[in-house]
Design an enzyme around this catalytic site. Structure first.
Site, PDB file in Angstrom:
ATOM      1  N   MET A   1       0.824  -1.207   0.000  1.00 11.79           N
ATOM      2  CA  MET A   1       0.000   0.000   0.000  1.00 11.79           C
ATOM      3  C   MET A   1       0.865   1.268   0.000  1.00 11.79           C
ATOM      4  O   MET A   1       0.729   2.132  -0.865  1.00 11.79           O
ATOM      5  CB  MET A   1      -0.890  -0.027   1.248  1.00 11.79           C
ATOM      6  CG  MET A   1      -2.193   0.638   1.064  1.00 11.79           C
ATOM      7  SD  MET A   1      -3.198  -0.231  -0.132  1.00 11.79           S
ATOM      8  CE  MET A   1      -4.145   1.113  -0.722  1.00 11.79           C
TER       9      MET A   1
ATOM     10  N   ASP B   1      11.129   3.305   5.415  1.00 10.47           N
ATOM     11  CA  ASP B   1      10.865   2.040   6.094  1.00 10.47           C
ATOM     12  C   ASP B   1      12.115   1.710   6.902  1.00 10.47           C
ATOM     13  O   ASP B   1      13.084   2.475   6.893  1.00 10.47           O
ATOM     14  CB  ASP B   1      10.491   0.922   5.104  1.00 10.47           C
ATOM     15  CG  ASP B   1       9.487  -0.054   5.736  1.00 10.47           C
ATOM     16  OD1 ASP B   1       9.732  -0.460   6.897  1.00 10.47           O
ATOM     17  OD2 ASP B   1       8.483  -0.397   5.098  1.00 10.47           O
TER      18      ASP B   1
ATOM     19  N   VAL C   1       1.567   1.918   7.521  1.00  9.05           N
ATOM     20  CA  VAL C   1       2.229   0.758   8.136  1.00  9.05           C
ATOM     21  C   VAL C   1       1.157  -0.234   8.595  1.00  9.05           C
ATOM     22  O   VAL C   1      -0.027  -0.049   8.349  1.00  9.05           O
ATOM     23  CB  VAL C   1       3.143   1.187   9.319  1.00  9.05           C
ATOM     24  CG1 VAL C   1       4.237   2.131   8.839  1.00  9.05           C
ATOM     25  CG2 VAL C   1       2.339   1.820  10.451  1.00  9.05           C
ATOM     26  N   VAL C   2       1.592  -1.294   9.304  1.00  7.06           N
ATOM     27  CA  VAL C   2       0.645  -2.329   9.755  1.00  7.06           C
ATOM     28  C   VAL C   2      -0.453  -1.720  10.626  1.00  7.06           C
ATOM     29  O   VAL C   2      -0.261  -0.681  11.257  1.00  7.06           O
ATOM     30  CB  VAL C   2       1.371  -3.429  10.557  1.00  7.06           C
ATOM     31  CG1 VAL C   2       2.271  -4.237   9.670  1.00  7.06           C
ATOM     32  CG2 VAL C   2       2.152  -2.827  11.721  1.00  7.06           C
ATOM     33  N   GLU C   3      -1.608  -2.423  10.666  1.00  4.59           N
ATOM     34  CA  GLU C   3      -2.760  -1.919  11.420  1.00  4.59           C
ATOM     35  C   GLU C   3      -2.570  -2.169  12.918  1.00  4.59           C
ATOM     36  O   GLU C   3      -3.307  -2.962  13.522  1.00  4.59           O
ATOM     37  CB  GLU C   3      -4.036  -2.597  10.910  1.00  4.59           C
ATOM     38  CG  GLU C   3      -4.442  -2.157   9.508  1.00  4.59           C
ATOM     39  CD  GLU C   3      -5.035  -0.756   9.479  1.00  4.59           C
ATOM     40  OE1 GLU C   3      -6.235  -0.609   9.664  1.00  4.59           O
ATOM     41  OE2 GLU C   3      -4.269   0.218   9.264  1.00  4.59           O
TER      42      GLU C   3
ATOM     43  N   LYS D   1       1.361   3.177  14.853  1.00  2.68           N
ATOM     44  CA  LYS D   1       0.895   4.396  14.191  1.00  2.68           C
ATOM     45  C   LYS D   1       1.076   5.603  15.121  1.00  2.68           C
ATOM     46  O   LYS D   1       1.545   6.669  14.701  1.00  2.68           O
ATOM     47  CB  LYS D   1      -0.573   4.255  13.774  1.00  2.68           C
ATOM     48  CG  LYS D   1      -0.787   3.236  12.651  1.00  2.68           C
ATOM     49  CD  LYS D   1      -2.247   3.064  12.307  1.00  2.68           C
ATOM     50  CE  LYS D   1      -2.507   1.931  11.333  1.00  2.68           C
ATOM     51  NZ  LYS D   1      -1.974   2.102   9.988  1.00  2.68           N
TER      52      LYS D   1
ATOM     53  N   SER E   1      -7.190   1.379   7.492  1.00  5.15           N
ATOM     54  CA  SER E   1      -8.426   0.927   6.849  1.00  5.15           C
ATOM     55  C   SER E   1      -9.515   0.651   7.874  1.00  5.15           C
ATOM     56  O   SER E   1     -10.648   0.400   7.516  1.00  5.15           O
ATOM     57  CB  SER E   1      -8.149  -0.341   6.038  1.00  5.15           C
ATOM     58  OG  SER E   1      -7.562  -1.316   6.875  1.00  5.15           O
TER      59      SER E   1
ATOM     60  N   HIS F   1      -7.576   7.278   2.971  1.00  7.03           N
ATOM     61  CA  HIS F   1      -7.652   5.831   2.802  1.00  7.03           C
ATOM     62  C   HIS F   1      -7.701   5.471   1.325  1.00  7.03           C
ATOM     63  O   HIS F   1      -8.709   5.684   0.659  1.00  7.03           O
ATOM     64  CB  HIS F   1      -8.878   5.292   3.550  1.00  7.03           C
ATOM     65  CG  HIS F   1      -8.974   3.802   3.486  1.00  7.03           C
ATOM     66  ND1 HIS F   1     -10.159   3.141   3.252  1.00  7.03           N
ATOM     67  CD2 HIS F   1      -8.012   2.843   3.579  1.00  7.03           C
ATOM     68  CE1 HIS F   1      -9.913   1.835   3.217  1.00  7.03           C
ATOM     69  NE2 HIS F   1      -8.633   1.634   3.413  1.00  7.03           N
TER      70      HIS F   1
ATOM     71  N   ASN G   1      -6.593  -0.672  -3.028  1.00 11.48           N
ATOM     72  CA  ASN G   1      -5.659  -1.492  -3.783  1.00 11.48           C
ATOM     73  C   ASN G   1      -6.355  -2.084  -5.012  1.00 11.48           C
ATOM     74  O   ASN G   1      -7.459  -2.594  -4.869  1.00 11.48           O
ATOM     75  CB  ASN G   1      -5.195  -2.624  -2.840  1.00 11.48           C
ATOM     76  CG  ASN G   1      -3.896  -3.249  -3.285  1.00 11.48           C
ATOM     77  OD1 ASN G   1      -3.303  -2.823  -4.269  1.00 11.48           O
ATOM     78  ND2 ASN G   1      -3.466  -4.258  -2.579  1.00 11.48           N
TER      79      ASN G   1
ATOM     80  N   GLU H   1     -10.850   7.741   0.325  1.00 16.80           N
ATOM     81  CA  GLU H   1     -11.740   8.216   1.392  1.00 16.80           C
ATOM     82  C   GLU H   1     -10.967   9.219   2.245  1.00 16.80           C
ATOM     83  O   GLU H   1      -9.883   8.899   2.743  1.00 16.80           O
ATOM     84  CB  GLU H   1     -12.197   7.033   2.265  1.00 16.80           C
ATOM     85  CG  GLU H   1     -13.151   6.098   1.569  1.00 16.80           C
ATOM     86  CD  GLU H   1     -13.526   4.870   2.392  1.00 16.80           C
ATOM     87  OE1 GLU H   1     -14.678   4.417   2.289  1.00 16.80           O
ATOM     88  OE2 GLU H   1     -12.660   4.350   3.130  1.00 16.80           O
TER      89      GLU H   1
END
Length: 655
Positions: A326, A345, A398-400, A405, A427, A448, A451, A460
């Protein structure tokens, strides 16, 4: 001299110079672009009466048509289409336009047109009625027939004239696909006769073309011969077959109606033009065309969400944290759109795959090695995060995980520029939770993306309870600046698209668990009008991502289910080569589905959870209106545009 006798017109200017060349300028008042409204066409009739009198009296040697705006003509006036679609009004309006374009074609002196910027739809039909076409060879010049996207085909004589100029194969391809050409491609198609490098050369070349009595040659006989005799029937059949791979006749009748017209009259451009209205009139009033017009206006309304005028923000530098699929693809897209991007990263090992994917995108989208190299130079790896202090927009992808975050934004906040956007691509996590650790929590918005980033137009723009209007409009402005469409959504689990999609996908998976064929369910969804079925979509999204979002939305994934077992076995869909389907070369390998008596009906049953959830989302005020829910679902999921979106489809009794 007689040429001063022309009655005044609002949208056209005409003058004759010392060399007796008439200069006709279209400059539609109270409009940012030139469009061919009924008033503009009526005035053109007046102008042509005057020009014809001058030509007959030997007072002009020719005419150059030009635009008083940066673009040429962006087609017919779509705001008039709803009233024009009345079968009692439309045939007369079409006949009137045909007649005045024919007068241009029939005039005894050279009639030359200079094209820069948009020359599409009715604009290209007007240009094709002229005797000779000169176009600016730059990226701004766009030439084509996008009418199929509005559920119709060219109706001002463009069918026959384009076949005469480009030959049947190229012209029909252009009309059936809605493809927009650059000036150089249009010249290769014989739709343009001469290219110039700059718009300021159009006037000089137009003058020369008139004085040299230039006239465009039709397509060579070898090309036109493809429309003669039994060959035409075979070509029409092939066109139906190719069109059928993309759209169904009951969903999108326009391309099929155009092929029918071609099969009957394709060997005679004049007959094709004469009979255009036979197919055009019923299409204009069809539900498909009405819904596609609505989708067009809703898409256009999203452009008003950004900040306009002197306060319009400039976005030069973007910093993306997270080089996964993403984040990497968001970074690549921003660089493709001309921005300077730093991609962060933990190490180069994580950033390199994103750079490789970016290069593939640039090679596919950009024409020259020079342009690809320039785009790659705009995308800079940045392990240390030096770009944060300089960026206009920071996007975290990054990861959820909430803590990860929060840490990124807490560290970035003190060093970011005061007016820069701080955005998360989460998301599913509410913004208020991510913003808890910030000094100014109202600064964080959600952007948001979906993909694949390069293909899906929706972003969004997520509003938390802490954001003011300015922060949201700034976010929408950035989305528009990168060529995407913003829909404003309140911060709530799953926002709009994921929340509406998830019950639809999980219900379909539940049917598979109970023994139904995944291929049949996917075929049913496509028969209803979805771009792909729910099982294939879950494989595309990734089963692990789907399960995570499902849990975030409070939906259960049973431990003993096939879904859970596939995840446990690492069979996560397309990205691992196996999910509900086996994947090879990016394509799901499917068995032939069992027969079903009513696939569209099954598809309609399948999308019910999506439609029901969209209704709840609107009722809860997560989006501003049913219109916004509809356009969001169309742009974010490809939900059947010909139905006008899930809530319009329900209103019409079609979902």
């Amino acid at each position: 001299m007689a040429h001063s006798d022309m009655p005044p017109t609002r949208h056209w200017e005409f003058s004759v110079d010392i060399e007796q060349i008439g200069w006709l300028t279209i400059d539609v008042k109270d409009s940012s672009v030139n469009v061919l409204s009924r008033e503009v066409i009526a005035e053109l009739e007046t102008v042509m009466t005057h020009i014809e009198a001058l030509a007959k009296g030997g007072e002009i040697v020719g005419v150059v048509l030009q635009s008083g705006k940066p673009g040429f003509v962006a087609g017919a006036d779509i705001t008039e289409f709803d009233t024009m679609s009345d079968p009692a009004v439309l045939p007369e309006a079409l006949a009137r336009t045909h007649k005045v374009f024919q007068r241009i074609e029939d005039i005894a002196v050279p009639f030359v047109v200079g094209i820069g910027g948009f020359c599409v739809g009715g604009g290209l039909e007007l240009a094709l009625a002229c005797h000779y076409r000169i176009a600016v060879d730059d990226d701004a010049t766009k030439i084509g027939f996008p009418e199929v996207n509005l559920g119709i085909f060219p109706g001002f004589g463009g069918t026959g004239r384009s076949i005469r100029q480009a030959g049947p194969i190229d012209a029909m391809q252009l009309m059936l696909t809605g493809k927009i050409l650059r000036a150089r491609e249009a010249k290769a198609f014989n739709l343009v006769d001469k290219l110039v490098r700059h718009a300021d050369q159009l006037r000089w070349e137009g003058r020369k073309a008139v004085l040299d009595k230039k006239a465009s040659e039709p397509a060579p006989f070898t090309k036109r011969a493809m429309a003669f005799g039994p060959v035409r029937g075979r070509i029409a059949e092939k066109m139906r077959e190719e069109t059928g791979k993309k759209v169904r006749k009951d969903h999108y009748p326009a391309p099929y109606a155009l092929i029918d017209l071609f099969e009957k009259y394709g060997d005679d451009p004049r007959a094709m033009m004469t009979h255009e209205a036979d197919g055009f009139v019923p299409l204009m009033a069809s539900p498909t065309a009405q819904n596609l017009r609505r989708v067009f206006f809703l898409s256009e309304s999203l452009k008003k969400l950004g900040i306009k005028g002197k306060d319009k923000p400039k976005f030069t530098r973007v910093h993306v944290v997270g080089a996964g699929v993403m984040g990497g693809d968001i970074a690549a897209w921003c660089a493709y759109r001309g921005m300077l991007v730093t991609l962060q990263d933990m190490d180069m090992e994580r950033i390199n795959p994103a750079l490789e994917r970016a290069k593939k995108l640039f090679k596919k989208r950009l024409k020259t090695k020079q342009a690809v190299d320039a785009a790659m130079a705009r995308l800079e790896p940045d392990v240390e995060g030096r770009g944060i202090a300089r960026c206009d927009v920071l996007i975290e992808a990054v990861v959820e995980k909430l803590e990860v975050k929060q840490e990124i934004f807490t560290k970035a906040e003190p060093i970011m520029k005061p007016g820069a956007i701080m955005a998360t691509n989460t998301s599913s996590i509410e913004l208020e939770r991510i913003a808890e650790t910030l000094q100014n929590p109202g600064r964080l918005i959600g952007l948001h993306f979906f993909n694949p980033v390069a293909q899906l137009p929706l972003v969004e723009v997520i509003r938390s309870q802490l954001n003011d209007e300015q922060a949201i409009r700034l976010g929408a402005s950035f989305v528009l600046a990168i060529g995407k469409s913003p829909v404003v959504v309140k911060s709530a689990p799953g926002f709009l698209v994921n929340r509406a999609l998830m019950p639809y996908m999980l219900e379909a998976i539940d049917r598979v668990e109970k023994g139904e064929s995944p291929e049949q369910l996917d075929a049913a969804a496509v028969a209803f009008g979805m771009p792909m079925g729910p099982i294939e979509l879950m494989d595309m999204v990734g089963l692990d991502v789907g399960a995570f979002v499902a849990r975030e939305l409070g939906q259960k994934v049973a431990q003993d289910s096939q879904f859970a077992k596939l995840i446990a076995a690492g069979k996560l869909g397309r990205k691992t080569g196996q999910g509900f389907y086996k994947w090879e070369d990016g394509k799901a390998q499917k068995q032939k589905p069992p027969a079903h008596g009513n696939l569209p009906g099954l598809g309609r049953d399948l999308v019910q959870p999506l439609v029901d959830t969209a209704e709840v989302i609107v009722a809860e005020g997560v989006v501003e209106s049913a219109d916004m829910a509809d356009i969001g679902m169309i742009l974010g999921t490809g939900f059947a545009p010909f139905l006008g979106g899930p809530l319009k489809a329900r209103q019409d009794g079609r979902a």
